[in-house]
Design a protein around this motif. Sequence first.
Motif, short mmCIF file in Angstrom:
data_model
loop_
_atom_site.label_atom_id
_atom_site.label_comp_id
_atom_site.label_asym_id
_atom_site.label_seq_id
_atom_site.Cartn_x
_atom_site.Cartn_y
_atom_site.Cartn_z
N GLY A 178 0.69 -1.55 0.09
CA GLY A 178 0.08 0.08 0.02
C GLY A 178 0.80 1.04 -0.51
O GLY A 178 0.63 2.45 -0.32
N GLY A 179 2.21 1.10 -0.09
CA GLY A 179 2.98 2.46 0.15
C GLY A 179 2.84 2.89 -1.30
O GLY A 179 2.88 2.44 -2.33
N HIS A 180 3.38 3.77 -1.78
CA HIS A 180 3.88 4.65 -2.97
C HIS A 180 5.01 3.96 -3.20
O HIS A 180 5.93 4.10 -3.08
CB HIS A 180 4.09 6.08 -2.50
CG HIS A 180 2.59 6.59 -1.94
ND1 HIS A 180 1.75 7.62 -2.75
CD2 HIS A 180 2.24 7.04 -0.92
CE1 HIS A 180 0.94 7.45 -2.55
NE2 HIS A 180 1.10 7.80 -1.06
N SER A 181 4.78 4.17 -5.08
CA SER A 181 6.01 3.89 -6.28
C SER A 181 7.10 4.47 -6.10
O SER A 181 6.88 6.08 -5.85
CB SER A 181 5.41 3.19 -7.31
OG SER A 181 4.20 2.02 -6.49
N GLU A 182 8.37 4.92 -6.06
CA GLU A 182 9.08 5.45 -6.63
C GLU A 182 9.50 4.65 -8.04
O GLU A 182 9.65 3.93 -8.47
CB GLU A 182 9.87 5.85 -5.47
CG GLU A 182 11.09 4.27 -5.52
CD GLU A 182 12.07 4.87 -4.36
OE1 GLU A 182 12.74 5.27 -4.21
OE2 GLU A 182 11.23 4.45 -2.90
N PRO A 183 10.26 6.46 -8.61
CA PRO A 183 10.41 6.29 -9.96
C PRO A 183 12.19 5.46 -9.59
O PRO A 183 13.14 6.25 -8.75
CB PRO A 183 11.21 7.95 -10.55
CG PRO A 183 10.83 8.47 -9.37
CD PRO A 183 9.69 7.85 -8.17
N LEU A 184 13.18 4.72 -10.69
CA LEU A 184 14.37 4.11 -10.15
C LEU A 184 14.28 3.44 -12.11
O LEU A 184 13.80 3.26 -12.39
CB LEU A 184 14.16 2.75 -9.21
CG LEU A 184 13.70 3.05 -8.09
CD1 LEU A 184 14.22 1.76 -7.06
CD2 LEU A 184 14.88 3.81 -7.06
N ALA A 185 15.63 4.13 -12.23
CA ALA A 185 16.44 3.52 -13.04
C ALA A 185 17.24 1.75 -12.81
O ALA A 185 17.66 1.28 -12.17
CB ALA A 185 17.75 4.45 -12.85
N ALA A 186 16.05 1.23 -13.83
CA ALA A 186 17.08 -1.01 -13.63
C ALA A 186 18.33 -0.70 -14.75
O ALA A 186 18.35 0.19 -15.08
CB ALA A 186 15.56 -1.13 -14.29
N GLN A 187 18.46 -1.05 -13.75
CA GLN A 187 19.91 -2.26 -14.66
C GLN A 187 19.67 -3.60 -15.01
O GLN A 187 19.36 -4.54 -13.86
CB GLN A 187 21.10 -1.81 -13.06
CG GLN A 187 21.33 -1.24 -11.99
CD GLN A 187 21.85 0.49 -13.05
OE1 GLN A 187 22.22 0.24 -14.23
NE2 GLN A 187 20.94 1.85 -13.15
N LEU A 188 20.38 -3.41 -16.44
CA LEU A 188 19.69 -5.16 -16.49
C LEU A 188 21.16 -5.58 -17.25
O LEU A 188 21.89 -4.97 -17.50
CB LEU A 188 19.34 -4.43 -18.00
CG LEU A 188 18.11 -4.07 -17.97
CD1 LEU A 188 17.66 -3.11 -19.30
CD2 LEU A 188 16.89 -4.16 -17.38
N ASP A 189 20.75 -7.20 -16.90
CA ASP A 189 21.91 -8.12 -16.88
C ASP A 189 21.32 -8.67 -18.28
O ASP A 189 20.30 -9.63 -17.53
CB ASP A 189 22.30 -9.25 -15.25
CG ASP A 189 23.48 -10.16 -15.92
OD1 ASP A 189 23.66 -9.95 -16.97
OD2 ASP A 189 23.99 -10.79 -14.62
N GLU A 190 21.73 -9.10 -19.49
CA GLU A 190 21.62 -9.71 -20.23
C GLU A 190 20.95 -11.03 -20.06
O GLU A 190 20.63 -11.83 -20.36
CB GLU A 190 22.30 -9.42 -21.46
CG GLU A 190 21.62 -8.13 -21.87
CD GLU A 190 22.35 -7.93 -23.61
OE1 GLU A 190 22.92 -8.26 -23.67
OE2 GLU A 190 22.68 -6.72 -23.28
N ASP A 191 22.17 -11.61 -19.02
CA ASP A 191 22.55 -13.06 -18.40
C ASP A 191 20.89 -13.64 -17.74
O ASP A 191 20.77 -14.86 -17.14
CB ASP A 191 23.40 -13.25 -17.74
CG ASP A 191 24.40 -13.17 -18.96
OD1 ASP A 191 24.39 -13.42 -19.85
OD2 ASP A 191 25.81 -13.16 -17.78
N GLN A 192 20.61 -12.30 -16.70
CA GLN A 192 18.90 -13.09 -16.05
C GLN A 192 17.94 -11.91 -16.29
O GLN A 192 17.78 -10.98 -16.03
CB GLN A 192 19.65 -12.59 -15.18
CG GLN A 192 20.65 -13.04 -13.97
CD GLN A 192 20.84 -12.91 -13.18
OE1 GLN A 192 20.28 -13.06 -12.11
NE2 GLN A 192 22.26 -12.10 -11.98
#
Length: 133
Positions: free
Chosen positions: A28-42
């Motif tokens: 029920g808490g608020h969402s926040e903006p974050l920058a995704a860090q992507l690992d193509e192996d996962q």
Amino acid sequence: MADNAEIKQHFWKKLADSPFVMIGATDGGHSEPLAAQLDEDQVDTIFFFVGKDNRLAGGGKTMAQFVSKGHDFFACLAGTARVDNDFGMIDKLWNKQVEAWFPGGKSDPNLALLRFDIDDAEMWETDMSLAGK
């Protein structure tokens, strides 16, 4: 119809082009903006660098929402978040943008690598051209 691997690859490309998501705990808490860090192996996992004092650092059930740069692709992701300070992964994902937020570098005492394991997702794609309207 595309298979799961093709759908994941398509989503990964959209997310790589604009890696910003709104993410929050499902309590029920608020969402926040974050920058995704992507690992193509996962491809079923998205990583985020956060402060240890971030509300998501406690982990748990989480939802993330994504809108592509062209506003033609949308995703809602459900999963579980937890801190996973694997130094090898921190080193692999580290970049100049992350460094700007953590002046102490990879050993900053407030640094936490948040791991978001995706359990379920819904995605929508639309044609924003005149023909698609």
